[in-house]
Design an enzyme around this catalytic site. Sequence first.
Site, PDB file in Angstrom:
ATOM      1  N   ARG A 247      48.976   3.844  43.753  1.00 64.62           N
ATOM      2  CA  ARG A 247      49.921   4.767  44.376  1.00 64.62           C
ATOM      3  C   ARG A 247      51.315   4.159  44.306  1.00 64.62           C
ATOM      4  O   ARG A 247      51.493   2.975  44.563  1.00 64.62           O
ATOM      5  CB  ARG A 247      49.543   5.042  45.835  1.00 64.62           C
ATOM      6  CG  ARG A 247      48.256   5.827  46.035  1.00 64.62           C
ATOM      7  CD  ARG A 247      48.411   7.272  45.580  1.00 64.62           C
ATOM      8  NE  ARG A 247      47.207   8.067  45.850  1.00 64.62           N
ATOM      9  CZ  ARG A 247      46.206   8.224  45.012  1.00 64.62           C
ATOM     10  NH1 ARG A 247      46.233   7.610  43.834  1.00 64.62           N
ATOM     11  NH2 ARG A 247      45.169   8.987  45.327  1.00 64.62           N
ATOM     12  N   GLU A 275      55.873  13.408  41.462  1.00 60.58           N
ATOM     13  CA  GLU A 275      54.944  13.840  40.413  1.00 60.58           C
ATOM     14  C   GLU A 275      54.771  15.353  40.492  1.00 60.58           C
ATOM     15  O   GLU A 275      54.596  15.882  41.592  1.00 60.58           O
ATOM     16  CB  GLU A 275      53.590  13.144  40.572  1.00 60.58           C
ATOM     17  CG  GLU A 275      53.640  11.656  40.319  1.00 60.58           C
ATOM     18  CD  GLU A 275      52.258  10.986  40.372  1.00 60.58           C
ATOM     19  OE1 GLU A 275      51.239  11.723  40.437  1.00 60.58           O
ATOM     20  OE2 GLU A 275      52.198   9.753  40.358  1.00 60.58           O
TER      21      GLU A 275
END
Length: 338
Positions: A247, A275
Amino acid sequence: MNEEAPVIAVLLTEKTRRMMLDDAAIARLNALGEVRWPTGATIEATDVDHLLQGATACLTGWGTPPFDPAARQRHPQLALVAHSAGSVRTLVPARLFDDGIRVTHAASKIAASVAEFVVAEALLAMRGIHRLHHQLRNGGEWLDVRAAVPQRLLGARTVGIVGAGYVGRAVMRLLVPFGCRVLVVDPFLHDSEAAALGVFSAGLNDMLAQSDVISLHAPVLPETHRMIGARELALLRPGALFINTARSQLVDEAALLAEIRSGRIEAALDVFDDEPLPPDSPFRDLALANVTISPHVAGHTEEAHLAQGQAMVDEIGRLLRREPLHHEVSRAMLDRMA
């Protein structure tokens, strides 16, 4: 199916169904009971409530809406959530665990894909294959290109891993046979476990300072959020490779961008704060020489997707046969998940 057949609710979007369930998995699922399939391409909260009426188990995945904490009160027969993806932290509220609903997930089936991706990135960087290709395609002289791209042996490197969960351990199992010295940062990894895995426990600062390759596999928790910032990145050796397939929130992205731009380290990044990565993201403009970027694909392989779906179909079968589950998530695990 007769009236006594258990009801199984499929709470998968159309896209996820195609990825996770082949004909064999669907046949096995249908053999377990009355299967309720969604009618639309997406899954809404209202669809969840409708499909769960009278259901004993449900199959969830990417795109399934989070469960209402009061779901057990509306669906008292629901005994199992079988999640065909990884973390259930944002899907299943803690209250449902407390209400007696069992949860299982396919995170272990994703680990092999991520681990292979990490090793591929490490090998790519050690041998500079992408740089060799790029320079030759752009007219570089044969011997000049050979001299310009150093060749290093992965097995001779020290590799640091942050997080000893499913993926971290899968990466270790691939790296140890190369001959790498592997340092692992994880407060829950006991020395005896580390020894059995052929790795060494280490503190974060020592690992960063000693490693030639660093790979992140920790969940994002209050104690790990932005755990690596400018100070930690400054500890990295010149030329070190920094891999993040976990992450982006584990890292101060601005500090990482500055470190990459300096040319002091290399990076392989599969995850980002924004994203999909915006077209004007500065990460898209970084030089090929010291960074590779990819669109959050490390865990996505066709084989893994099908294994994830099959594993959860099998878990539903075990529940109905009153057999032990193989991939159960406990309430205690929930607090340590990504």
